[in-house]
Design an enzyme around this catalytic site. Structure first.
Site, PDB file in Angstrom:
ATOM      1  N   CYS A 134       0.831  -1.199   0.000  1.00  0.00           N
ATOM      2  CA  CYS A 134       0.000   0.000   0.000  1.00  0.00           C
ATOM      3  C   CYS A 134       0.871   1.256   0.000  1.00  0.00           C
ATOM      4  CB  CYS A 134      -0.918  -0.030   1.227  1.00  0.00           C
ATOM      5  SG  CYS A 134      -1.980   1.416   1.343  1.00  0.00           S
ATOM      6  N   CYS A 137      -0.460   4.045   2.152  1.00  0.00           N
ATOM      7  CA  CYS A 137      -0.290   3.901   3.604  1.00  0.00           C
ATOM      8  C   CYS A 137       1.161   4.101   4.017  1.00  0.00           C
ATOM      9  CB  CYS A 137      -0.703   2.504   4.076  1.00  0.00           C
ATOM     10  SG  CYS A 137      -2.135   1.835   3.262  1.00  0.00           S
ATOM     11  N   ASP A 138       2.094   3.522   3.269  1.00  0.00           N
ATOM     12  CA  ASP A 138       3.480   3.438   3.745  1.00  0.00           C
ATOM     13  C   ASP A 138       4.462   4.304   2.966  1.00  0.00           C
ATOM     14  OD1 ASP A 138       2.538   1.555   5.522  1.00  0.00           O
ATOM     15  OD2 ASP A 138       2.961  -0.129   4.185  1.00  0.00           O
TER      16      ASP A 138
END
Ligand code: NAP
Length: 306
Positions: A134, A137-138
């Protein structure tokens, strides 16, 4: 009996909680079983702009929580527990979480989908330690670093573009010589100065002790293997349905999706499949939500006919 419900929903994403909302609001006793945290995949999405009614966008975690609250205000219950076994053929269907057994007159399968993995030896060990699925997200952990993105579809190219604005260098590894991604992305990708594309290439090994330090990439034409130093690798090769629980019980298509049409009815009466786990043309929050409402309606009709 305290553990007998009119409807047991497996999965607390948008499809699951919409079934729970419609079911509970229609007077059914509803239980939602969720493995980790409510919201499903959308809980990992920081900004959702294509769910109607939020002109500024909405973060997925908040939307998931609000969907839970909507269902619970009509009496739906939530238990955070992983379903480990199912017996769906009997009239009273059994759902086993290891610790408890629940019984449902109807069951809604709303288990969603998750990222497809490369299937490499160290992949699980390095997930969260340099390997991610992701970029949204990261990605922010890789400011000024070197990262790899694997895949050639819309997700991979979108991830490469997001990361190109954060990381110093992005290496996109794709197994063919043309992208599957829609044309609109190609121009932006070609214009991104810090994105290098390795065509006809596959990652054959992930390197690093406890944390990713690099990867071995094979040129699929020349068979030449090259070691690449990396801080992070983002695997973006599509999604796979979370249908293991019902494999062998309900028919699945070749991609592993539970076969059900727009009615959400599966082959077993009283069992419905909603959202990303179902065979459908579009997997979005709005389609999951629509499925959830249809499943609750179908379940209500089924129970009324009993
Ligand atoms: P996808 O379109 O199925 O693309 C998967 C990519 O991964 C393909 O390029 C595929 O290669 C590659 N791949 C698959 N298995 C692999 C493996 N084992 N090793 C290496 N590469 C592998 O999946 P997606 O990009 O996640 O998109 C899913 C759906 O969401 C699509 O319908 C997509 O259009 C949609 N989506 C849309 C947007 C948008 O902005 N409109 C953004 C994201 C996603 P091949 O090309 O060789 O098969």
């Amino acid at each position: 009996m305290g553990n007998v419900y009119d409807m047991i929903v497996i999965g607390g994403g948008p499809g699951g909680y919409t079934s729970a909302l419609y079911g509970a609001r229609a007077g059914l006793r509803v239980l939602v079983l969720e493995r980790l945290a409510v919201g499903g995949q959308m809980a990992l999405t920081p900004l959702i702009e294509n769910y109607p009614g939020f002109p500024e966008g909405v973060d997925g975690y908040t939307l998931g929580e609000q969907m839970r609250q909507s269902a619970e205000q009509f009496g739906a219950e939530t238990r955070l527990a992983e379903v480990t076994g199912l017996e769906l053929r009997d009239e009273l269907k059994m759902v086993d979480t290891g610790e408890d057994r629940f019984y449902g007159r109807t069951v809604v399968i709303a288990t969603g989908a998750g990222p497809r993995m490369l299937g490499l030896d160290r992949e699980e060990e390095l997930t969260g330690n340099g390997v991610s699925y992701c970029a949204h997200c990261d990605g922010m952990f890789y400011r000024g670093k070197t990262v790899m993105v694997v895949g050639g579809g819309n997700s991979a190219v979108a991830d490469a573009l997001i990361l190109s604005r954060i990381a110093e260098k992005v290496i996109l590894v794709h197994r063919r010589d043309t992208l599957r991604a829609t044309k609109v992305y190609h121009q932006s990708l070609m214009e991104a100065k810090n994105v290098q594309i390795l065509w006809n290439s596959a990652v054959v090994e992930l390197l690093g002790e406890g944390r990713l330090t690099g990867a071995v990439v094979e040129d699929l034409v020349s068979k030449e293997r090259t070691q690449v130093d990396l801080d992070g690798a983002f695997v973006s090769i599509g999604r796979k349905p979370a249908s293991e629980l019902v494999a062998g019980v309900l028919p699945l298509d070749e991609g592993g999706y539970v076969i059900a049409d727009g009615s959400t009815k599966t082959q077993i009466p009283g069992v419905y499949a909603v959202g990303d786990v179902r065979t459908t043309h579009l997997r979005q929050i709005v389609t999951a939500v629509a499925d959830g409402a249809v499943a609750a309606e179908m379940a209500g009709q089924y129970l009324a006919e009993k």
